[in-house]
Every structure is written in C-alpha cells, then in structure tokens.
Motif scaffolding. Structure first.
Motif, mmCIF file in Angstrom:
data_model
loop_
_atom_site.group_PDB
_atom_site.id
_atom_site.type_symbol
_atom_site.label_atom_id
_atom_site.label_comp_id
_atom_site.label_asym_id
_atom_site.label_seq_id
_atom_site.Cartn_x
_atom_site.Cartn_y
_atom_site.Cartn_z
ATOM 1 N N SER A 154 0.659 -1.508 0.211
ATOM 2 C CA SER A 154 -0.120 0.008 -0.451
ATOM 3 C C SER A 154 1.451 1.090 -0.418
ATOM 4 C CB SER A 154 -0.901 0.151 1.251
ATOM 5 O OG SER A 154 -1.803 1.216 0.951
ATOM 6 N N GLU A 158 1.488 3.896 -3.314
ATOM 7 C CA GLU A 158 0.627 5.423 -2.782
ATOM 8 C C GLU A 158 1.493 6.305 -3.209
ATOM 9 O OE1 GLU A 158 -0.559 8.847 -0.816
ATOM 10 O OE2 GLU A 158 -1.823 7.052 -1.225
ATOM 11 N N TRP A 161 2.124 6.652 -7.023
ATOM 12 C CA TRP A 161 1.230 7.527 -7.416
ATOM 13 C C TRP A 161 1.017 8.535 -7.179
ATOM 14 C CZ3 TRP A 161 -3.055 10.151 -4.678
ATOM 15 C CH2 TRP A 161 -3.757 10.917 -4.957
ATOM 16 N N ARG A 162 1.925 9.274 -5.766
ATOM 17 C CA ARG A 162 1.993 10.328 -5.968
ATOM 18 C C ARG A 162 2.650 11.470 -6.925
ATOM 19 N NH1 ARG A 162 3.306 8.947 -0.858
ATOM 20 N NH2 ARG A 162 5.389 8.893 -0.692
ATOM 21 N N GLY A 167 -2.498 11.891 -8.855
ATOM 22 C CA GLY A 167 -1.983 12.383 -7.300
ATOM 23 C C GLY A 167 -0.807 13.422 -6.341
#
Length: 169
Positions: A154, A158, A161-162, A167
């Motif tokens: 996760s 993340e 994704w940022r 993101g």
C-alpha cells in the motif's frame, strides 16, 4: 509475472534503443509499471466476467451496492454523486437495471415531483449475495499477504501514485 503482449513489445523497443545508447536505461521501472498495469487489467477483466454472469457491469453493481442498505431509496442525483458518475451516466445505468428487473423508480411520498430509486426483490436478492461474494473474491487476491506485506505494498503504491498527475494535484 507474464506481461501482456503490448507491454512486452514496448519494453523490447525501449531495450533495443537503450543498447544503442539513445535512451537511458529504465527497464526495471518500466517493467514494474507494466506489471502493475497488467495486474489491474487482469483484476478488471475478472470482475467484468464475474459480474457479467449476473447481467451486471461494474457501474450497475456499484448502484446495487449503494442501494443495498437504503430501503427508502435514493434519488438519481444522490446515486450519481455517491457513485462518482455524471447524471447522464446514471440515467443509462438506471435504465438498464430497471429494464432487467433489479430496481424501480418511485415518486417520493412527500414531494411527488421527486423520484426515488429502490431495489426490487430481484435487486435485493442480487445485492445481498453478490456484494459480499464480490468483496470476498477481491480479498482473496491478497489472502496470502501478511499484514506487513499489505502495508508495504500500500505504501509503495501510494508512493508511485503521488508521481501521477492526479496524485500530485
């Protein structure tokens, strides 16, 4: 993990160009991205197949899920908002679900100008079994992961994704 043919072709092209020195070598990062895309595509295709057996798309399934615990019903506008779709999209989804007997539109008892959408008995039966069944199937994909592995995955997702436009916004 076996990559889809389109990703194998792209990766091969980048590798050929990198050998000649024209493109910096980022093969590992590209492969990882293609693996993530391939996994997402496989999960999406499996979801479509599983829901399709019941005459549902993902969008229709989401509406059944949203209506599952709201016996008084919801307005089409509220459903569109909760599902994250446009009013035009919600109309098409509701038309299909109504045509297939999963729900019905009713006039609001207080304000008869307003419509409420409620599950039919068929829709209630489908929602009561499919929502839990679908959630269990999705959870099973990660059943062999330890809590630490899930937390790490996760966090890594993340982190990637940022770097996307969404993101970063």
């Amino acid at each position: 993990m076996r990559l889809e043919q389109k990703y194998t072709a792209l990766l091969g092209d980048v590798q050929r160009r990198a050998i000649g020195g024209g493109v910096p070598s980022a093969i590992g990062q590209l492969r990882l991205c293609f693996e993530a895309l391939g996994l997402a595509s496989a999960i999406d295709a499996d979801c479509a197949t599983r829901l399709g057996r019941h005459g549902l798309s993902e969008g229709k399934f989401v509406l059944l899920s949203l209506l599952r615990d709201v016996p008084e019903g919801l307005s089409p506008h509220a459903l569109a908002e909760r599902a994250g779709v446009t009013r035009g999209t919600i109309t098409g989804l509701l038309d299909g679900l109504e045509r297939d007997g999963f729900l019905a539109r009713h006039a609001d008892q207080v304000d008869r100008r307003k419509l409420l959408v409620r599950l039919s008995p068929k829709g209630e039966a489908a929602a009561s079994t499919l929502v839990d069944e679908h959630a269990q199937w999705i959870a099973s994909l990660f059943a062999d992961f330890t809590p630490a592995e899930m937390q790490l995955l996760s966090a890594l997702l993340e982190k990637a994704w940022r770097k996307t436009d969404r993101g970063a916004a």
